[in-house]
Scaffold this motif. Sequence first.
Motif, PDB file in Angstrom:
ATOM      1  N   LEU A   1     -37.993  -6.921  18.796  1.00 21.88           N
ATOM      2  CA  LEU A   1     -38.629  -7.607  17.669  1.00 21.88           C
ATOM      3  C   LEU A   1     -39.441  -8.791  18.183  1.00 21.88           C
ATOM      4  CD1 LEU A   1     -39.154  -8.068  14.677  1.00 21.88           C
ATOM      5  CD2 LEU A   1     -36.979  -9.311  14.540  1.00 21.88           C
ATOM      6  N   LEU A   2     -38.877  -9.528  19.128  1.00 13.97           N
ATOM      7  CA  LEU A   2     -39.586 -10.665  19.692  1.00 13.97           C
ATOM      8  C   LEU A   2     -40.831 -10.215  20.448  1.00 13.97           C
ATOM      9  CD1 LEU A   2     -36.525 -12.714  21.017  1.00 13.97           C
ATOM     10  CD2 LEU A   2     -37.579 -12.739  18.735  1.00 13.97           C
ATOM     11  N   GLN A   3     -40.737  -9.126  21.187  1.00 11.63           N
ATOM     12  CA  GLN A   3     -41.910  -8.609  21.890  1.00 11.63           C
ATOM     13  C   GLN A   3     -42.997  -8.180  20.909  1.00 11.63           C
ATOM     14  OE1 GLN A   3     -39.681  -6.138  25.293  1.00 11.63           O
ATOM     15  NE2 GLN A   3     -41.822  -6.498  25.759  1.00 11.63           N
ATOM     16  N   GLN A   4     -42.603  -7.530  19.807  1.00 11.55           N
ATOM     17  CA  GLN A   4     -43.591  -7.136  18.813  1.00 11.55           C
ATOM     18  C   GLN A   4     -44.273  -8.353  18.193  1.00 11.55           C
ATOM     19  OE1 GLN A   4     -42.181  -3.543  16.235  1.00 11.55           O
ATOM     20  NE2 GLN A   4     -40.336  -4.443  17.129  1.00 11.55           N
ATOM     21  N   LEU A   5     -43.478  -9.363  17.837  1.00 12.53           N
ATOM     22  CA  LEU A   5     -44.051 -10.573  17.243  1.00 12.53           C
ATOM     23  C   LEU A   5     -44.997 -11.266  18.218  1.00 12.53           C
ATOM     24  CD1 LEU A   5     -40.825 -11.916  15.518  1.00 12.53           C
ATOM     25  CD2 LEU A   5     -42.921 -11.209  14.331  1.00 12.53           C
ATOM     26  N   ARG A   6     -44.625 -11.299  19.481  1.00 10.92           N
ATOM     27  CA  ARG A   6     -45.482 -11.928  20.486  1.00 10.92           C
ATOM     28  C   ARG A   6     -46.792 -11.139  20.642  1.00 10.92           C
ATOM     29  NH1 ARG A   6     -45.850 -15.977  22.938  1.00 10.92           N
ATOM     30  NH2 ARG A   6     -45.362 -15.528  25.110  1.00 10.92           N
ATOM     31  N   LEU A   7     -46.702  -9.819  20.682  1.00  4.58           N
ATOM     32  CA  LEU A   7     -47.908  -9.002  20.808  1.00  4.58           C
ATOM     33  C   LEU A   7     -48.842  -9.182  19.615  1.00  4.58           C
ATOM     34  CD1 LEU A   7     -46.238  -5.747  22.158  1.00  4.58           C
ATOM     35  CD2 LEU A   7     -47.963  -7.090  23.380  1.00  4.58           C
ATOM     36  N   LEU A   8     -48.269  -9.302  18.431  1.00  3.81           N
ATOM     37  CA  LEU A   8     -49.080  -9.413  17.218  1.00  3.81           C
ATOM     38  C   LEU A   8     -49.617 -10.819  16.986  1.00  3.81           C
ATOM     39  CD1 LEU A   8     -46.940  -7.193  14.804  1.00  3.81           C
ATOM     40  CD2 LEU A   8     -49.109  -6.606  15.909  1.00  3.81           C
ATOM     41  N   SER A   9     -49.059 -11.803  17.694  1.00  6.78           N
ATOM     42  CA  SER A   9     -49.479 -13.181  17.456  1.00  6.78           C
ATOM     43  C   SER A   9     -50.937 -13.416  17.842  1.00  6.78           C
ATOM     44  CB  SER A   9     -48.575 -14.148  18.231  1.00  6.78           C
ATOM     45  OG  SER A   9     -48.743 -13.974  19.635  1.00  6.78           O
ATOM     46  N   GLY A  10     -51.491 -12.569  18.694  1.00  8.83           N
ATOM     47  CA  GLY A  10     -52.882 -12.734  19.095  1.00  8.83           C
ATOM     48  C   GLY A  10     -53.818 -11.758  18.426  1.00  8.83           C
ATOM     49  N   THR A  11     -53.425 -11.195  17.288  1.00  7.87           N
ATOM     50  CA  THR A  11     -54.249 -10.207  16.591  1.00  7.87           C
ATOM     51  C   THR A  11     -54.526 -10.674  15.168  1.00  7.87           C
ATOM     52  OG1 THR A  11     -52.332  -8.964  15.779  1.00  7.87           O
ATOM     53  CG2 THR A  11     -53.188  -8.362  17.936  1.00  7.87           C
ATOM     54  N   ASP A  12     -55.517 -10.043  14.544  1.00  4.31           N
ATOM     55  CA  ASP A  12     -55.831 -10.327  13.138  1.00  4.31           C
ATOM     56  C   ASP A  12     -54.940  -9.465  12.249  1.00  4.31           C
ATOM     57  OD1 ASP A  12     -57.870 -12.128  13.771  1.00  4.31           O
ATOM     58  OD2 ASP A  12     -59.339 -10.507  13.977  1.00  4.31           O
ATOM     59  N   LEU A  13     -54.144 -10.107  11.404  1.00  4.23           N
ATOM     60  CA  LEU A  13     -53.227  -9.397  10.519  1.00  4.23           C
ATOM     61  C   LEU A  13     -53.668  -9.588   9.081  1.00  4.23           C
ATOM     62  CD1 LEU A  13     -49.842 -10.441  12.191  1.00  4.23           C
ATOM     63  CD2 LEU A  13     -51.094  -8.294  12.485  1.00  4.23           C
ATOM     64  N   GLU A  14     -53.768  -8.483   8.356  1.00  2.00           N
ATOM     65  CA  GLU A  14     -54.166  -8.526   6.951  1.00  2.00           C
ATOM     66  C   GLU A  14     -53.043  -7.950   6.111  1.00  2.00           C
ATOM     67  OE1 GLU A  14     -57.695  -6.189   6.866  1.00  2.00           O
ATOM     68  OE2 GLU A  14     -58.964  -7.782   7.703  1.00  2.00           O
ATOM     69  N   LEU A  15     -52.465  -8.796   5.239  1.00  2.00           N
ATOM     70  CA  LEU A  15     -51.396  -8.362   4.335  1.00  2.00           C
ATOM     71  C   LEU A  15     -51.627  -8.968   2.954  1.00  2.00           C
ATOM     72  CD1 LEU A  15     -49.773  -8.982   7.351  1.00  2.00           C
ATOM     73  CD2 LEU A  15     -48.044  -7.772   6.015  1.00  2.00           C
ATOM     74  N   PRO A  16     -52.713  -8.598   2.297  1.00  2.00           N
ATOM     75  CA  PRO A  16     -52.964  -9.159   0.969  1.00  2.00           C
ATOM     76  C   PRO A  16     -51.861  -8.761  -0.015  1.00  2.00           C
ATOM     77  CG  PRO A  16     -54.444  -7.318   1.421  1.00  2.00           C
ATOM     78  CD  PRO A  16     -53.744  -7.642   2.703  1.00  2.00           C
ATOM     79  N   GLY A  17     -51.222  -9.768  -0.598  1.00  2.00           N
ATOM     80  CA  GLY A  17     -50.119  -9.486  -1.515  1.00  2.00           C
ATOM     81  C   GLY A  17     -48.924  -8.851  -0.833  1.00  2.00           C
ATOM     82  N   GLY A  18     -48.873  -8.938   0.488  1.00  2.00           N
ATOM     83  CA  GLY A  18     -47.770  -8.350   1.238  1.00  2.00           C
ATOM     84  C   GLY A  18     -47.975  -6.899   1.618  1.00  2.00           C
ATOM     85  N   VAL A  19     -49.090  -6.286   1.203  1.00  2.00           N
ATOM     86  CA  VAL A  19     -49.371  -4.884   1.523  1.00  2.00           C
ATOM     87  C   VAL A  19     -50.255  -4.839   2.768  1.00  2.00           C
ATOM     88  CG1 VAL A  19     -50.344  -2.701   0.712  1.00  2.00           C
ATOM     89  CG2 VAL A  19     -49.201  -4.245  -0.901  1.00  2.00           C
ATOM     90  N   ALA A  20     -49.717  -4.302   3.844  1.00  2.00           N
ATOM     91  CA  ALA A  20     -50.442  -4.299   5.107  1.00  2.00           C
ATOM     92  C   ALA A  20     -51.655  -3.382   5.050  1.00  2.00           C
ATOM     93  CB  ALA A  20     -49.513  -3.861   6.235  1.00  2.00           C
ATOM     94  N   SER A  21     -52.720  -3.809   5.694  1.00  2.00           N
ATOM     95  CA  SER A  21     -53.927  -2.994   5.781  1.00  2.00           C
ATOM     96  C   SER A  21     -53.750  -1.892   6.818  1.00  2.00           C
ATOM     97  CB  SER A  21     -55.113  -3.874   6.172  1.00  2.00           C
ATOM     98  OG  SER A  21     -54.946  -4.352   7.504  1.00  2.00           O
ATOM     99  N   GLU A  22     -54.696  -0.959   6.836  1.00  3.15           N
ATOM    100  CA  GLU A  22     -54.673   0.107   7.838  1.00  3.15           C
ATOM    101  C   GLU A  22     -54.656  -0.463   9.248  1.00  3.15           C
ATOM    102  OE1 GLU A  22     -58.033   2.882   9.836  1.00  3.15           O
ATOM    103  OE2 GLU A  22     -58.076   2.779   7.642  1.00  3.15           O
ATOM    104  N   GLY A  23     -55.497  -1.448   9.499  1.00  5.58           N
ATOM    105  CA  GLY A  23     -55.558  -2.035  10.821  1.00  5.58           C
ATOM    106  C   GLY A  23     -54.269  -2.722  11.225  1.00  5.58           C
ATOM    107  N   THR A  24     -53.627  -3.396  10.262  1.00  7.50           N
ATOM    108  CA  THR A  24     -52.374  -4.077  10.558  1.00  7.50           C
ATOM    109  C   THR A  24     -51.268  -3.076  10.882  1.00  7.50           C
ATOM    110  OG1 THR A  24     -52.918  -6.011   9.225  1.00  7.50           O
ATOM    111  CG2 THR A  24     -50.584  -5.575   9.591  1.00  7.50           C
ATOM    112  N   VAL A  25     -51.146  -2.010  10.102  1.00 11.48           N
ATOM    113  CA  VAL A  25     -50.123  -1.000  10.374  1.00 11.48           C
ATOM    114  C   VAL A  25     -50.379  -0.337  11.727  1.00 11.48           C
ATOM    115  CG1 VAL A  25     -49.073   1.162   9.600  1.00 11.48           C
ATOM    116  CG2 VAL A  25     -49.708  -0.580   7.924  1.00 11.48           C
TER     117      VAL A  25
END
Length: 612
Positions: free
Chosen positions: A292-316
């Motif tokens: 979980l920590l490795q995933q969070l670290r990897l994602l910390s340098g990316t653009d995440l889109e979760l409008p209203g909590g619903v993840a975008s295609e790119g985020t998933v």
Amino acid sequence: MDPHSSHSPPSPLVHDRIGPRGAVSSTHHLGTAAAASVLARGGNAFDAAVTCGFVLQVVEPHLCGPGGELPAVLVTAADPVPRVLCAQGVAPAAASIDRLRRAGCEIVPGTGLLPATVPGAWDGWLSLLRDHGTWELADVLEPALGYAAGGFPLVPRIPDALAVVAEHFRTHWPSSAATWLPGGRVPRAGEIVRLPALAATWQRLLGAATGPDREARIDAARDAWYRGFVAEEIERFCATPVRDETGRDHTGLLTADDLARWSAHYEDAVVADAGRGWSVAKCGPWSQGPVLLQQLRLLSGTDLELPGGVASEGTVHTAAEAAKLAFADREAWYGDPAGGDVPLAELLSDDYTAARRALIGSTSDGTLRPGSPAGRRPRIGAYAARPGAGRGTGVQGPGTGEPTVSREGVARGDTVHVDVVDAAGNMISVTPSGGWLQSSPTIPALGFCLGTRGQMFWLEEGLPSSMAPGRMPRTTLSPSLALRDGEPAVALGTPGGDQQDQWQLCLLLAMIHGELDLQAAIDAPAWHSTAFPASFAPRGWEPHGLVVESRLGADTLAGLRRRGHDVVDAGNWALGRMCAVGRGSAVPGGGGPGALHAAVDPRSGVGAAIAV
């Protein structure tokens, strides 16, 4: 499709339960109610957690039992630095790769006696109670003892599980048939069932709990298990061959001496940054927690889109690719640190994370790509390295090991989870498991069965998770504690085997980046990858496998397929059995400093969250 998964959840207007004295969330309403009663009567979070844990051993016997194990992450009112309680038992002294190879095993069986490790749950719960609780053992055990002796109603999935294994019980495990098949039949959902042998074992342990003070009485009960009649009976039972998934009868390896030599222990939690002022504390690499920590670290340098909590295609897509990289590292590097050096600091370092993040492309990658921390050469076991070996669905019956999640993503349960916080600032996240009624035959004199966590070892030399005497298997059990600006804020977790640290990621992303409260973050659409070796027999994997909930949207699912993912639509409400509690204004969605929050996943239908 599991019919339970298609049920509509509560109204989206449901928010966190909030109270001033304490909050609890667990995977079964009877466990939650028992823990809430403890909080209401002045017990602290640890008294409540132990009470809940024992109740879950009775009312969710297909998901955990007295013969299982537990890891926990906790903070106390006196010390906000997260600590881990490790109550994962070890392999017996007689366990070896050669011993199981000679028994005809290519992988460790998922059922029977050969995969049994030292039962850790009793020592874990009693250590927690002794060191951090305030109540007597008899008081925290009272609700569970009442349900075992007086009866409890079966949730629908218990008869479902029993129907799968009933013939195996009748033919090969008669002690289990005597316990779980009244009159030889599969009991009905809602039927009241009693466990008198288990109740008698607990009564005998309470009878041994004598001494001049509370701590001494608890230690005496621990000794009665690990150096007394329980250990002796386990050794006697393991001497008789029983049928396992190999199709042959084998004796077990556990002895009374194995139990006497073992005890639970505490250690520092592994903590890593999760972005936006949040950090997450996990168990060490003897669990899968650092993924979980490795995933969070990897994602910390990316653009995440979760409008209203619903993840975008790119985020998933990006999250799924990050999961593949993290879980490939799990296979190459994670294991009991006592069995060798685990390069955890390097795996979580900035340079390593940046190099791994650069591997995430715009399309699905279908290969296992473990990294080379500090220039070390990774190694994946031969069995794990080949895809298509078959990933268990969790519903094929004996031999599937822990019933985790089907290929369709249906959460059939595999363990339980408990989160508790109190007004003083004590907080705990704990994921008990093992000793499932379908994993190993019931020991008649004790009323419970042994756990089969040893199936997570590999029968190949030189791997970090190779079987060896006295070594812990690398468990999937993975509780979490999140901190905000360095202060303990949220305890969370879920059943789900390999999916635990992916569904928790979904919640954390919705909470941190979507700024949702706990309940809304749990309700947000979830997903998980199956593109890495499973932890349970038959241990296969699917190179582009991605399981998603429909509520991500048809366009998102179509886009993920165009990116090369083998997308399985699990339905609207199928993935996860999340629990969570939180403290005050650190939790998104409001509440003052003294407000304690609780939330629970509506997907399971039997979990509950209560604040008092």
